[in-house]
Scaffold this active site. Sequence first.
Site, PDB file in Angstrom:
ATOM      1  N   ASP A   1      50.383  48.875 -23.553  1.00  6.41           N
ATOM      2  CA  ASP A   1      51.695  48.323 -23.911  1.00  6.41           C
ATOM      3  C   ASP A   1      52.540  48.003 -22.688  1.00  6.41           C
ATOM      4  O   ASP A   1      53.047  46.888 -22.537  1.00  6.41           O
ATOM      5  CB  ASP A   1      52.454  49.294 -24.821  1.00  6.41           C
TER       6      ASP A   1
ATOM      7  N   SER B   1      48.476  57.607 -32.668  1.00  8.81           N
ATOM      8  CA  SER B   1      49.060  57.513 -31.334  1.00  8.81           C
ATOM      9  C   SER B   1      49.578  58.884 -30.924  1.00  8.81           C
ATOM     10  O   SER B   1      49.904  59.722 -31.764  1.00  8.81           O
ATOM     11  CB  SER B   1      50.203  56.491 -31.321  1.00  8.81           C
TER      12      SER B   1
END
Length: 408
Positions: A21, A185
Amino acid sequence: MSASKSRKLNKVVLAYSGGLDTSVILKWLQEEYGCEVVTFTADIGQGEEVEPARAKAQKLGVKDIYIEDLNEEFVKDYVFPMFRANAEYEGEYLLGTSIARPLIAKRLVEIAEETGAQAISHGATGKGNDQVRFELGAYALKPDIKIIAPWREWDLNSREKLLNYAEKHDIAVEGKKKKNEAPYSMDANLLHISYEGGELEDPWYEPEADMWRRTVDPELAPDQPEYVEITFKKGDPVEFNGKKLSPAKMLRKLNEVAGMHGIGRADIVENRYVGMKSRGCYETPGGTLLLKAHRAIESITLDRELAHLKDDLMPRYATLIYNGYWWSPERLSMQKLIDDTQTRVNGVVRLKLFKGNMMVVGRKSETDSLFDQSISTFEDDKGAYDQKDAEGFIKLNALRLRIQNKQK
């Protein structure tokens, strides 16, 4: 590239982990804003090597790279003050992710000032709490700071799109999805690990046994109990089994011993500040042990009404941290009150750890105990307490109840 954006900004400080990310965000900022990017990577005990982030940032053309060990500051100035308040959000969550955000926000703002950057950026999504925590903290410390939250601007709203973008721009990604990769996650620091998303989004789904990383399965924990002693000074743990430890080393030791006995797991459905319910699993072994021990030493050193006042304030205090108001005037004022209550919280707590359970089996304070055995004893108190006094006390407290019943 947006010309209007590039005119406004020439430098941005990015909270950078080196993962997919934030690596995509780094390149996206360079492309979309045409600006120089400064990266900031914080080591707050996440258990992963942070130095590889330097090589990744360098490859993407970053000149100013900040990689900092903030473990001691994190525990001393954020974790310990929070535990002086016995903070738990909604009675279960020990705020492991929440308490890390104000420190990161503070350093982002400081680095922006040091480097002359006009903006900061983060990789928090538009659905979560972290965007609120980062940005409330940044605005509180630097009201005119500009904040770029790519997840609220771009259309790279899936892992597949992120991977395609990374491939197009030659961004190295070690974390491509593998067959046996965990379907959730994680966020980790020295206080905890959180697990969210994927199969955990079903609140009926039981996490797989191999998900947990810091705690052994309580069923597989040692068959013999372990006794430990924690010494407190002004509400903070300073010694473990008689050995002085720094704040970060103390929390690591508590994590180690509690995790070995399967202590510190939580499976929670919580109410996010942005309005939705979210299911998360948390491992906070050292924090769970610390909370139990801290309450135990307070039980003999705090005045009754002072202890009850703290308990009244705690849910509000915990919610402020959860929602991102660490730097708010109300939290800062509450902290002064809480810290003032801790001046007498000195002494030793003994705990027994066994297969996911912890039991307080002793507490003492040589200097500040309010426990008077000569008064509380069921044996002969030699006149230290006149039991006849209780009759008037009870009648006075029953007066309103008796009046109400007579009216009926």
